[in-house]
Design a protein around this motif. Structure first.
Motif, PDB file in Angstrom:
ATOM      1  N   VAL A 252       0.840  -1.211   0.000  1.00 39.34           N
ATOM      2  CA  VAL A 252       0.000   0.000   0.000  1.00 39.34           C
ATOM      3  C   VAL A 252       0.875   1.261   0.000  1.00 39.34           C
ATOM      4  CG1 VAL A 252      -0.151   0.015   2.537  1.00 39.34           C
ATOM      5  CG2 VAL A 252      -1.919   1.143   1.175  1.00 39.34           C
ATOM      6  N   GLN A 253       2.130   1.102   0.382  1.00 40.10           N
ATOM      7  CA  GLN A 253       3.039   2.267   0.405  1.00 40.10           C
ATOM      8  C   GLN A 253       3.619   2.511  -0.988  1.00 40.10           C
ATOM      9  OE1 GLN A 253       3.264   3.403   3.524  1.00 40.10           O
ATOM     10  NE2 GLN A 253       2.516   1.612   4.612  1.00 40.10           N
ATOM     11  N   GLY A 254       3.342   1.563  -1.909  1.00 38.75           N
ATOM     12  CA  GLY A 254       3.945   1.666  -3.242  1.00 38.75           C
ATOM     13  C   GLY A 254       5.376   1.170  -3.224  1.00 38.75           C
ATOM     14  N   GLU A 255       5.728   0.438  -2.165  1.00 39.30           N
ATOM     15  CA  GLU A 255       7.100  -0.082  -2.058  1.00 39.30           C
ATOM     16  C   GLU A 255       7.142  -1.583  -2.331  1.00 39.30           C
ATOM     17  OE1 GLU A 255       8.317   3.170   1.396  1.00 39.30           O
ATOM     18  OE2 GLU A 255       7.685   1.140   1.935  1.00 39.30           O
ATOM     19  N   GLU A 256       8.243  -2.047  -2.903  1.00 37.07           N
ATOM     20  CA  GLU A 256       8.393  -3.467  -3.195  1.00 37.07           C
ATOM     21  C   GLU A 256       8.481  -4.240  -1.881  1.00 37.07           C
ATOM     22  OE1 GLU A 256      11.976  -4.512  -5.283  1.00 37.07           O
ATOM     23  OE2 GLU A 256      10.988  -6.159  -6.325  1.00 37.07           O
ATOM     24  N   VAL A 257       7.675  -5.287  -1.737  1.00 35.38           N
ATOM     25  CA  VAL A 257       7.637  -6.077  -0.495  1.00 35.38           C
ATOM     26  C   VAL A 257       8.715  -7.162  -0.554  1.00 35.38           C
ATOM     27  CG1 VAL A 257       6.213  -7.585   0.947  1.00 35.38           C
ATOM     28  CG2 VAL A 257       5.159  -5.693  -0.323  1.00 35.38           C
ATOM     29  N   GLN A 258       9.485  -7.275   0.499  1.00 35.33           N
ATOM     30  CA  GLN A 258      10.494  -8.334   0.587  1.00 35.33           C
ATOM     31  C   GLN A 258       9.834  -9.588   1.189  1.00 35.33           C
ATOM     32  OE1 GLN A 258      13.771  -7.600  -0.625  1.00 35.33           O
ATOM     33  NE2 GLN A 258      12.497  -5.883  -1.279  1.00 35.33           N
ATOM     34  N   LYS A 259      10.357 -10.750   0.878  1.00 37.12           N
ATOM     35  CA  LYS A 259       9.756 -11.988   1.408  1.00 37.12           C
ATOM     36  C   LYS A 259       9.718 -11.945   2.941  1.00 37.12           C
ATOM     37  CE  LYS A 259      11.218 -14.973  -2.424  1.00 37.12           C
ATOM     38  NZ  LYS A 259      12.434 -15.693  -2.841  1.00 37.12           N
ATOM     39  N   LEU A 260      10.783 -11.398   3.544  1.00 34.57           N
ATOM     40  CA  LEU A 260      10.832 -11.386   5.012  1.00 34.57           C
ATOM     41  C   LEU A 260       9.822 -10.394   5.601  1.00 34.57           C
ATOM     42  CD1 LEU A 260      14.445 -11.787   6.462  1.00 34.57           C
ATOM     43  CD2 LEU A 260      12.418 -13.127   6.998  1.00 34.57           C
ATOM     44  N   ASP A 261       9.515  -9.322   4.846  1.00 36.34           N
ATOM     45  CA  ASP A 261       8.469  -8.391   5.301  1.00 36.34           C
ATOM     46  C   ASP A 261       7.167  -9.164   5.486  1.00 36.34           C
ATOM     47  OD1 ASP A 261       9.525  -5.736   3.054  1.00 36.34           O
ATOM     48  OD2 ASP A 261       9.756  -5.824   5.232  1.00 36.34           O
ATOM     49  N   GLU A 262       6.864  -9.977   4.458  1.00 32.56           N
ATOM     50  CA  GLU A 262       5.603 -10.735   4.425  1.00 32.56           C
ATOM     51  C   GLU A 262       5.584 -11.785   5.538  1.00 32.56           C
ATOM     52  OE1 GLU A 262       4.828 -12.556   0.544  1.00 32.56           O
ATOM     53  OE2 GLU A 262       3.332 -10.994   0.245  1.00 32.56           O
ATOM     54  N   LEU A 263       6.707 -12.452   5.703  1.00 33.31           N
ATOM     55  CA  LEU A 263       6.802 -13.523   6.715  1.00 33.31           C
ATOM     56  C   LEU A 263       6.622 -12.922   8.111  1.00 33.31           C
ATOM     57  CD1 LEU A 263       7.304 -16.510   7.059  1.00 33.31           C
ATOM     58  CD2 LEU A 263       9.764 -16.066   7.045  1.00 33.31           C
ATOM     59  N   ALA A 264       7.315 -11.811   8.353  1.00 33.55           N
ATOM     60  CA  ALA A 264       7.218 -11.145   9.676  1.00 33.55           C
ATOM     61  C   ALA A 264       5.790 -10.662   9.910  1.00 33.55           C
ATOM     62  CB  ALA A 264       8.187  -9.968   9.735  1.00 33.55           C
ATOM     63  N   ASN A 265       5.158 -10.150   8.855  1.00 36.01           N
ATOM     64  CA  ASN A 265       3.783  -9.674   8.966  1.00 36.01           C
ATOM     65  C   ASN A 265       2.839 -10.816   9.339  1.00 36.01           C
ATOM     66  OD1 ASN A 265       1.845  -7.454   8.519  1.00 36.01           O
ATOM     67  ND2 ASN A 265       1.112  -8.791   6.868  1.00 36.01           N
ATOM     68  N   GLU A 266       3.006 -11.968   8.676  1.00 31.29           N
ATOM     69  CA  GLU A 266       2.178 -13.156   8.945  1.00 31.29           C
ATOM     70  C   GLU A 266       2.316 -13.600  10.410  1.00 31.29           C
ATOM     71  OE1 GLU A 266       0.015 -13.242   6.046  1.00 31.29           O
ATOM     72  OE2 GLU A 266      -0.123 -15.032   7.329  1.00 31.29           O
ATOM     73  N   ILE A 267       3.578 -13.668  10.847  1.00 28.23           N
ATOM     74  CA  ILE A 267       3.843 -14.139  12.222  1.00 28.23           C
ATOM     75  C   ILE A 267       3.164 -13.227  13.237  1.00 28.23           C
ATOM     76  CG2 ILE A 267       5.688 -14.387  13.956  1.00 28.23           C
ATOM     77  CD1 ILE A 267       7.506 -15.361  11.601  1.00 28.23           C
ATOM     78  N   LEU A 268       3.298 -11.917  13.035  1.00 34.90           N
ATOM     79  CA  LEU A 268       2.698 -10.968  14.003  1.00 34.90           C
ATOM     80  C   LEU A 268       1.168 -11.024  13.947  1.00 34.90           C
ATOM     81  CD1 LEU A 268       5.234  -8.080  13.672  1.00 34.90           C
ATOM     82  CD2 LEU A 268       4.377  -8.937  15.851  1.00 34.90           C
ATOM     83  N   PHE A 269       0.611 -11.099  12.734  1.00 38.84           N
ATOM     84  CA  PHE A 269      -0.855 -11.139  12.622  1.00 38.84           C
ATOM     85  C   PHE A 269      -1.407 -12.364  13.355  1.00 38.84           C
ATOM     86  CE2 PHE A 269      -3.658  -8.254  10.571  1.00 38.84           C
ATOM     87  CZ  PHE A 269      -2.852  -7.376   9.857  1.00 38.84           C
ATOM     88  N   GLN A 270      -0.780 -13.534  13.107  1.00 38.25           N
ATOM     89  CA  GLN A 270      -1.255 -14.773  13.758  1.00 38.25           C
ATOM     90  C   GLN A 270      -1.235 -14.625  15.283  1.00 38.25           C
ATOM     91  OE1 GLN A 270      -2.955 -17.014  12.327  1.00 38.25           O
ATOM     92  NE2 GLN A 270      -2.460 -15.966  10.404  1.00 38.25           N
ATOM     93  N   SER A 271      -0.101 -14.112  15.796  1.00 36.44           N
ATOM     94  CA  SER A 271       0.030 -13.978  17.264  1.00 36.44           C
ATOM     95  C   SER A 271      -1.044 -13.060  17.828  1.00 36.44           C
ATOM     96  CB  SER A 271       1.395 -13.378  17.610  1.00 36.44           C
ATOM     97  OG  SER A 271       2.389 -14.316  17.458  1.00 36.44           O
ATOM     98  N   LEU A 272      -1.195 -11.911  17.183  1.00 33.66           N
ATOM     99  CA  LEU A 272      -2.092 -10.895  17.761  1.00 33.66           C
ATOM    100  C   LEU A 272      -3.557 -11.300  17.614  1.00 33.66           C
ATOM    101  CD1 LEU A 272      -0.303  -7.585  16.703  1.00 33.66           C
ATOM    102  CD2 LEU A 272      -0.201  -8.812  18.865  1.00 33.66           C
ATOM    103  N   LYS A 273      -3.894 -11.925  16.476  1.00 33.07           N
ATOM    104  CA  LYS A 273      -5.304 -12.334  16.262  1.00 33.07           C
ATOM    105  C   LYS A 273      -5.698 -13.363  17.319  1.00 33.07           C
ATOM    106  CE  LYS A 273      -5.508 -13.562  11.889  1.00 33.07           C
ATOM    107  NZ  LYS A 273      -5.867 -13.852  10.480  1.00 33.07           N
ATOM    108  N   ASN A 274      -4.795 -14.273  17.645  1.00 29.50           N
ATOM    109  CA  ASN A 274      -5.140 -15.408  18.520  1.00 29.50           C
ATOM    110  C   ASN A 274      -4.992 -15.095  20.001  1.00 29.50           C
ATOM    111  OD1 ASN A 274      -5.490 -16.739  16.126  1.00 29.50           O
ATOM    112  ND2 ASN A 274      -3.403 -17.556  16.086  1.00 29.50           N
ATOM    113  N   CYS A 275      -4.406 -13.951  20.356  1.00 30.59           N
ATOM    114  CA  CYS A 275      -4.136 -13.756  21.800  1.00 30.59           C
ATOM    115  C   CYS A 275      -5.389 -13.322  22.551  1.00 30.59           C
ATOM    116  CB  CYS A 275      -3.000 -12.745  22.005  1.00 30.59           C
ATOM    117  SG  CYS A 275      -3.470 -11.030  21.901  1.00 30.59           S
TER     118      CYS A 275
END
Ligand code: AHG
Ligand code: MN
Ligand code: MN
Length: 313
Positions: free
Chosen positions: A59-82
């Motif tokens: 959404v920032q118009g910036e190229e997403v790195q694989k690790l950006d996506e992986l870190a995002n997934e990990i945080l979303f899972q943790s926060l959604k389930n807590c």
């Protein structure tokens, strides 16, 4: 003498800080656990085939790195389930995820300094916690902090009563209280800004200020990961600036999950923050991904910078 683990520290804080509830303690532990998992991936990225671009633009118009996506997934899972979070905002996701009506609202930059991932330079995760909604001035934050994936993995945070630092002990997997009270020196001797953009800065006063620091024998350090540049500023003092320029008329850094949490830490550690006219903690957010000019650091340098901007525009 054994250093205090994060959870013990948080329960001790509960006795003296009414903002520290059992729910907040659980939430901070969830974020710390998610960042431990991210640290694990960051430290083996070259072996997991998660370096490089994910082949998408965010959404920032910036190229997403694989690790950006992986870190995002990990945080979303943790926060959604807590079960303690009502709203989740991520740099990598256009809209906030509404989980429930009330609770803690979290905004995060899952991986800050993405341009440094593939060249093995320090990167980090930044988080900001409010009650109910992140669309509030930074002064209302209940907690804010970052985890820096550097030579050590460190969690640095504030609960509104000072700044503390924890170092991850790889053996025990615990974050241990290595920095019980982080305070910014009144004045430093390092300035941190991307001078490649100098001719594009909209403030003439800023150019004069940087030239003045050069006559005062300052040195320049710029990592290109905000987490690393702010961490050094917290520990050594000085000033970090990402100003407005012709291309980025509101600067590049985002208010909700970069400028606000970092300004909270810097001011809690005795420093100052500004967008050039007001403390970054007094800005009322109007958009999830809005950008602001960032001037943060030791009191002396920030005040001097604002004097030059006032004098020369
Ligand atoms: P992110 O990787 O989350 O997009 O953040 C990068 C930011 C920040 O970490 C850093 O201070 C700034 O980009 C560096 O920008 P320049 O390369 O334009 O100096
Ligand atoms: Mn970032
Ligand atoms: Mn990022």
């Amino acid at each position: 003498m054994a250093l205090m683990p994060l959870t013990a520290f948080l329960f001790q804080k509960k006795e003296e800080n009414e903002n520290v509830t059992d729910e907040l303690i659980l939430l901070i532990n969830e974020i710390a656990a998610a960042c431990k998992e991210i640290a694990g991936k960051v430290r083996k990225a070259g072996l997991l085939g998660v370096l490089g671009s994910a082949g998408k633009v965010n959404v920032q118009g910036e190229e997403v790195q694989k690790l950006d996506e992986l870190a995002n997934e990990i945080l979303f899972q943790s926060l959604k389930n807590c079960g303690k979070v009502c709203q989740i905002t991520s740099e990598e996701v256009e809209d906030a995820l509404i989980v429930s009506e009330a609770g803690y609202a979290v905004a995060f930059d899952p991986l800050d300094g993405s341009s440094n991932i593939d060249v093995n330079v320090s990167i980090g995760t930044i988080f900001s916690i409010h009650k109910d909604s992140v669309m509030q001035p930074g002064r209302e934050q209940v907690a804010a902090g970052y985890v820096i994936y550097g030579p050590s993995t460190m969690l640095v945070m504030s609960l509104g009563d000072g700044v503390v630092g924890f170092t991850l002990d790889p053996e025990s997997g615990n974050f241990l209280l290595s920095h019980p009270k982080i305070e910014l020196p009144e004045k430093g001797k390092i300035y941190s800004i991307n001078e490649a953009n100098r001719n594009k800065w909209t403030s003439e006063g800023l150019r004069w200020f940087i030239d003045y620091l050069k006559t005062e024998k300052y040195t320049q350090r710029y990592v290109g990961s905000m987490v690393a540049d702010v961490h050094r500023t917290l520990l050594k003092g000085g000033i970090f600036i990402y100003p407005a320029d012709e291309k980025n008329t509101n600067g590049k850094l985002r208010l909700l999950y970069e400028a606000k949490p970092m300004a909270f830490l810097i001011e809690q550690a005795g420093g100052l923050s500004s967008d050039g006219t007001q403390s970054l903690l007094d800005i009322y957010p109007h958009e999830l991904h809005q950008r602001v000019p960032v001037i943060i650091g030791s009191r002396w340098e920030v005040e001097k910078c604002l004097e030059y901007i006032k004098e020369y525009g």
